[in-house]
Design a protein around this motif. Sequence first.
Motif, mmCIF file in Angstrom:
data_model
loop_
_atom_site.group_PDB
_atom_site.id
_atom_site.type_symbol
_atom_site.label_atom_id
_atom_site.label_comp_id
_atom_site.label_asym_id
_atom_site.label_seq_id
_atom_site.Cartn_x
_atom_site.Cartn_y
_atom_site.Cartn_z
ATOM 1 N N THR A 184 0.826 -1.211 0.000
ATOM 2 C CA THR A 184 0.000 0.000 0.000
ATOM 3 C C THR A 184 0.860 1.261 0.000
ATOM 4 N N GLU A 185 2.139 1.113 0.319
ATOM 5 C CA GLU A 185 3.057 2.253 0.259
ATOM 6 C C GLU A 185 3.575 2.490 -1.164
ATOM 7 N N TYR A 186 3.224 1.602 -2.084
ATOM 8 C CA TYR A 186 3.631 1.716 -3.490
ATOM 9 C C TYR A 186 2.367 1.696 -4.338
ATOM 10 N N PRO A 187 1.629 2.811 -4.368
ATOM 11 C CA PRO A 187 0.257 2.793 -4.896
ATOM 12 C C PRO A 187 0.127 2.754 -6.411
ATOM 13 N N ASN A 188 1.221 2.912 -7.160
ATOM 14 C CA ASN A 188 1.080 2.801 -8.611
ATOM 15 C C ASN A 188 2.086 1.800 -9.168
ATOM 16 N N ARG A 189 1.839 1.404 -10.383
ATOM 17 C CA ARG A 189 2.587 0.319 -11.014
ATOM 18 C C ARG A 189 4.094 0.578 -11.070
ATOM 19 N N ASP A 190 4.470 1.788 -11.465
ATOM 20 C CA ASP A 190 5.890 2.061 -11.705
ATOM 21 C C ASP A 190 6.717 1.959 -10.429
ATOM 22 N N VAL A 191 6.206 2.509 -9.323
ATOM 23 C CA VAL A 191 7.005 2.480 -8.089
ATOM 24 C C VAL A 191 7.059 1.064 -7.521
ATOM 25 N N LEU A 192 5.960 0.308 -7.653
ATOM 26 C CA LEU A 192 5.982 -1.065 -7.147
ATOM 27 C C LEU A 192 6.883 -1.948 -8.010
ATOM 28 N N LYS A 193 6.866 -1.712 -9.317
ATOM 29 C CA LYS A 193 7.740 -2.496 -10.195
ATOM 30 C C LYS A 193 9.209 -2.191 -9.900
ATOM 31 N N ALA A 194 9.515 -0.925 -9.660
ATOM 32 C CA ALA A 194 10.894 -0.563 -9.320
ATOM 33 C C ALA A 194 11.330 -1.259 -8.025
ATOM 34 N N LYS A 195 10.413 -1.360 -7.062
ATOM 35 C CA LYS A 195 10.716 -2.046 -5.808
ATOM 36 C C LYS A 195 11.008 -3.525 -6.057
ATOM 37 N N LEU A 196 10.175 -4.185 -6.863
ATOM 38 C CA LEU A 196 10.395 -5.609 -7.144
ATOM 39 C C LEU A 196 11.671 -5.829 -7.949
ATOM 40 N N ASP A 197 11.932 -4.928 -8.897
ATOM 41 C CA ASP A 197 13.175 -5.023 -9.669
ATOM 42 C C ASP A 197 14.376 -4.953 -8.736
ATOM 43 N N GLY A 198 14.304 -4.055 -7.756
ATOM 44 C CA GLY A 198 15.386 -3.910 -6.792
ATOM 45 C C GLY A 198 15.564 -5.119 -5.903
ATOM 46 N N MET A 199 14.499 -5.935 -5.767
ATOM 47 C CA MET A 199 14.565 -7.154 -4.959
ATOM 48 C C MET A 199 14.938 -8.372 -5.804
ATOM 49 N N GLY A 200 15.193 -8.133 -7.102
ATOM 50 C CA GLY A 200 15.599 -9.233 -7.973
ATOM 51 C C GLY A 200 14.455 -10.087 -8.478
ATOM 52 N N VAL A 201 13.208 -9.569 -8.400
ATOM 53 C CA VAL A 201 12.047 -10.309 -8.877
ATOM 54 C C VAL A 201 11.799 -9.937 -10.339
ATOM 55 N N GLU A 202 11.866 -10.926 -11.220
ATOM 56 C CA GLU A 202 11.677 -10.663 -12.648
ATOM 57 C C GLU A 202 10.190 -10.589 -12.980
ATOM 58 N N THR A 203 9.815 -9.528 -13.691
ATOM 59 C CA THR A 203 8.425 -9.353 -14.120
ATOM 60 C C THR A 203 8.405 -8.854 -15.556
ATOM 61 N N GLU A 204 7.245 -9.012 -16.204
ATOM 62 C CA GLU A 204 7.088 -8.516 -17.579
ATOM 63 C C GLU A 204 7.129 -6.984 -17.583
ATOM 64 N N PRO A 205 7.611 -6.374 -18.668
ATOM 65 C CA PRO A 205 7.738 -4.907 -18.714
ATOM 66 C C PRO A 205 6.412 -4.162 -18.520
ATOM 67 N N ASP A 206 5.308 -4.713 -19.063
ATOM 68 C CA ASP A 206 4.033 -4.000 -19.012
ATOM 69 C C ASP A 206 3.074 -4.594 -17.984
ATOM 70 N N VAL A 207 3.610 -5.259 -16.959
ATOM 71 C CA VAL A 207 2.778 -5.916 -15.952
ATOM 72 C C VAL A 207 1.974 -4.883 -15.158
ATOM 73 N N SER A 208 0.754 -5.241 -14.751
ATOM 74 C CA SER A 208 -0.119 -4.317 -14.016
ATOM 75 C C SER A 208 0.243 -4.294 -12.533
ATOM 76 N N TRP A 209 -0.273 -3.290 -11.808
ATOM 77 C CA TRP A 209 -0.037 -3.186 -10.365
ATOM 78 C C TRP A 209 -0.570 -4.429 -9.640
ATOM 79 N N GLY A 210 -1.762 -4.867 -10.015
ATOM 80 C CA GLY A 210 -2.344 -6.026 -9.354
ATOM 81 C C GLY A 210 -1.503 -7.277 -9.532
ATOM 82 N N LYS A 211 -0.962 -7.471 -10.737
ATOM 83 C CA LYS A 211 -0.134 -8.658 -10.971
ATOM 84 C C LYS A 211 1.202 -8.569 -10.239
ATOM 85 N N LEU A 212 1.682 -7.362 -9.984
ATOM 86 C CA LEU A 212 2.897 -7.200 -9.184
ATOM 87 C C LEU A 212 2.638 -7.637 -7.736
#
Length: 323
Positions: A184-212
């Motif tokens: 809930t501290e990462y309310p939009n897709r881009d900031v949550l994706k950046a967080k997961l990228d930083g944790m080494g979690v691979e995701t699709e480039p256009d993945v939605s917030w919900g799928k993250l």
Amino acid sequence: GLKDVEIRYRQRYLDLIANEEVRRVFEARSRILSSLRRFMDGRGFLEVETPMLQGIPGGATARSFETHHNALALDLYMRIALELHLKRLIVGGFEKVYEIGRIFRNEGISTKHNPEFTMMESQQAYADYNDVMAMVEELVAHVAEDVLGTLRVEYGGEEIDLTPPWRRISLKEVIKEHSGVDYTEYPNRDVLKAKLDGMGVETEPDVSWGKLVDELLSTFVEPKLVQPTFIIDYPLELSPLARPKDEDPTLVERFEGFIGGMEIANCFSELTDPLDQRRRFEEQAAQREGGDEEAGYVDEDFLRALEYGMPPSGGSGVGIDRL
């Protein structure tokens, strides 16, 4: 015995001849289905069958198999869920219905995913997800006692206790517990994706917030849910068919049941408002047009059914193969 995995799976009759343990699995599955039916019938549910070939696939977020009806010159889809036709029966006046049926999803394959698999889905009028939660844990306990004579089972080197009540924890709490991330501290897709990228979690480039959020669950939480656990209260973005919570409409009344590091049940209080349902279908359709092949369609026939009136209802989906 027969050891070669390729031969065992491609020539199952040889596997059955050579490996007694495999025969026991086949027999146990049959007894599980019989026991499940007795449980549901004993609660007053009516077993039904709904169409496998559909004009619009719905009831889940998944890619579908396509086929063609020659006589009608019509493209059709293999069903990806049982839910929407069971809901039509609730609209039609039945109050408790269930189906044990084959579902087809045109996705990846793993030890937890098969392109065709069996689900038991139910709908109960005038029930909510709390009622369904109680039913699911009682169902699993009933089947285990009936088939195995015990509520303690060995799986993956762990002893699992199926005795109700099971642990209940919110999605937000359990993800924070195991990953350290409060989504809930990462309310939009881009900031949550950046967080997961930083944790080494691979995701699709256009993945939605919900799928993250779902990726956080499957990566950090799911493998650790060995003992039976209900995760409750999912974000609305993850649940296009579930009823919003009265006290917090950003969440829905949904739970998933986990045992042995696998999701075995997905259930919720059903959305019965046709206007809200149309808005969510349209959001799903927009995601599909944006390239998400798992997103849903606008199902006008189902919306018409809701407009006639559907009572409050609790729905369940239990994966038979995983169970």
